[in-house]
Enzyme design. Structure first.
Site: not given
Length: 260
Positions: A8-10, A12-14, A108-109, A129
């Site tokens: 879960i990113g700012n 997009h969620t992959v 955490t990513d 990244d």
């Protein structure tokens, strides 16, 4: 049966179905903070389809957006409570030492990226990244310890900011222009984003390697993130391209923390 790995990113969620380091299916959706747990469940079922959802054997989640993570916890408890789940957060076993002033502050990513880098390439290594909101650099030393990194504004965020704040600028498609020396405003913006970011990354990677004290040949520099393809061919500093590095790191963390 596959593990559902969720980043879960700012922006997009992959979502990815992964087994033994291989991603068999993936989806990218917008991260919207107002979505409820039930809405995430409906989106998950609608995106993946019920047969794939039924085949989920475990769930591992990392997040940079606390409010969305809260809804994912609720969704997992309510709808996927029968499968093993791991949320990457302080206290979870990553398998690598985090040598930071405050390890709890590290995204955490980014930890997942470092875990996969050590497992796949060993140290020393640098993970770059390329996300939409931020481009992150994560550094692992020769002993396999996470020693820190750097954060730059992401390519999409930079383009958006220029379009909003520049009186004579506008939003443009992110693409490789014909040349570095642009002949129009659109290509000038594209040149800055593609060639400029490539040069920026090369310079920062060189400084990181110098600070590590290792030779450039000893350090594996890994590109990941969905925008990496725009910079990868324009930079000579990368030794590997691992599109699913975060997913692979999440799988390793799940394996190190699963009860069953």
């Amino acid at each position: 049966m596959s593990l559902l790995a969720v980043n879960i990113g700012n922006s997009h969620t992959v979502l990815g179905l992964i087994a033994d380091g291989v991603v068999s299916a993936d989806w990218r959706v917008s991260t919207l903070e107002h979505r409820t747990a039930d809405e995430w469940w409906a989106l998950l079922r609608g995106t993946m389809g019920d047969p794939l959802v039924a085949g989920i054997s475990g769930v591992v989640v990392c997040a940079t957006v606390p409010s969305v993570l809260h809804e994912w916890r609720e969704m997992i408890a309510r709808h996927l409570g029968s499968v093993e789940s791991v949320v990457v957060e302080p206290g979870v076993r990553s398998g690598i030492p985090i040598l930071m002033d405050n390890p709890r502050e590290v995204g955490t990513d980014r930890i997942a990226n470092a875990v996969a880098a050590v497992a796949l390439h060993g140290g020393p290594a640098i993970v770059v990244d390329f996300g939409g909101t931020a481009t992150t650099f994560d550094v692992v030393n020769a002993a396999g310890q996470y020693v820190g990194g750097a954060i730059l504004p992401g390519i999409e965020l930079s383009l958006e900011a220029l379009g909003r704040r520049g009186a004579q600028l506008r939003k443009v498609e992110l693409a490789r222009p014909r040349s570095v020396i642009a002949k129009n405003t659109v290509e000038a913006l594209q040149s800055g984003m593609v060639f400029g970011v490539a040069a920026q990354v090369e310079g920062l990677v060189a400084r990181i390697i110098a600070e590590l004290g290792d030779s450039a040949e000893e350090v594996t520099v890994i590109a990941t993130g969905y925008l990496a393809e725009f910079v990868l061919d324009e930079s000579k500093c990368f030794s590997a391209h691992s599109p699913w590095l975060t997913m692979q790191g999440l799988e390793l963390i799940f394996q190190r923390n699963a009860v069953r």
